[in-house]
Design a protein around this motif. Structure first.
Motif: not given
Length: 197
Positions: A166-167, A10, A8, A99, A96-97, A103
């Protein structure tokens, strides 16, 4: 994903323009293992990035909410990130959110800029977009920002826009969701230049 190791990630950056923003923080979490590094950006931060992340830059120094942060040069940050990913000894899936919106394009561009993209392709099998995954898993909830999802599923608030936090929260969310493989597969993208450009 049984066979796949999910890491995960960020990143925080100087702005939201994926074609040119600089990375200021990159974090990755897999179970108890954590990678978290900061770097002084070459370009100035947008006002909205300063407001959202709490980072500010003064010549050669990075601060978060007024406190100095220890930094390393960007090429060292990227190579140590690759070393962290290599330590899993097989290709990893980076989750990632959003991503694919942020990202992945930023990481891909910066890896290319520092001639590290071939190494990146060797250690990363793809990207899992947890924003798309959450919409597929929970089509009727209100709000898909990571902060709202953490509030809803974990009943927590946290230090959002700190890449490490976040991660870590994303990993916790994923564990609570326990998504079925088919939903994960359709929210996963290959590390493929054609996707980004």
């Amino acid at each position: 994903m049984g066979d796949k190791i999910i890491v995960f990630i960020d990143l925080e950056a100087t702005g939201l323009d994926t074609s040119q923003c600089d990375i200021i923080q990159l974090a990755a979490v897999c179970e108890e293992r954590v990678f978290n590094k900061y770097t002084v950006p070459q370009q100035s931060m947008t006002d909205s990035a300063k407001q959202v992340t709490g980072f500010t830059v003064q010549p050669g120094r990075l601060f978060r909410r007024g406190s100095p942060v220890e930094t390393i040069p960007i090429d060292d940050l990227l190579t140590s990130f690759l070393d962290f990913l290599r330590s899993f000894q097989r290709p990893v899936l980076l989750a990632a959110h959003s991503v694919m919106r942020f990202d992945a394009p930023v990481l891909t561009r910066v890896m290319k800029k520092y001639d590290l993209y071939p190494q990146f392709q060797q250690v990363v099998s793809g990207f899992l977009d947890t924003f798309l995954l959450s919409k597929r898993l929970f089509p009727r909830i209100k709000g898909y920002s990571q902060v709202s999802l953490v509030g809803k599923f974990l009943g927590k608030t946290y230090d959002a826009h700190n890449a490490e936090e976040d991660a870590k929260m994303l990993q916790e969310l994923y564990k609570v969701w326990r998504p079925e493989k088919s939903k994960v597969v359709i929210s996963t993208f290959k590390v493929d230049e054609k996707y980004f450009y």
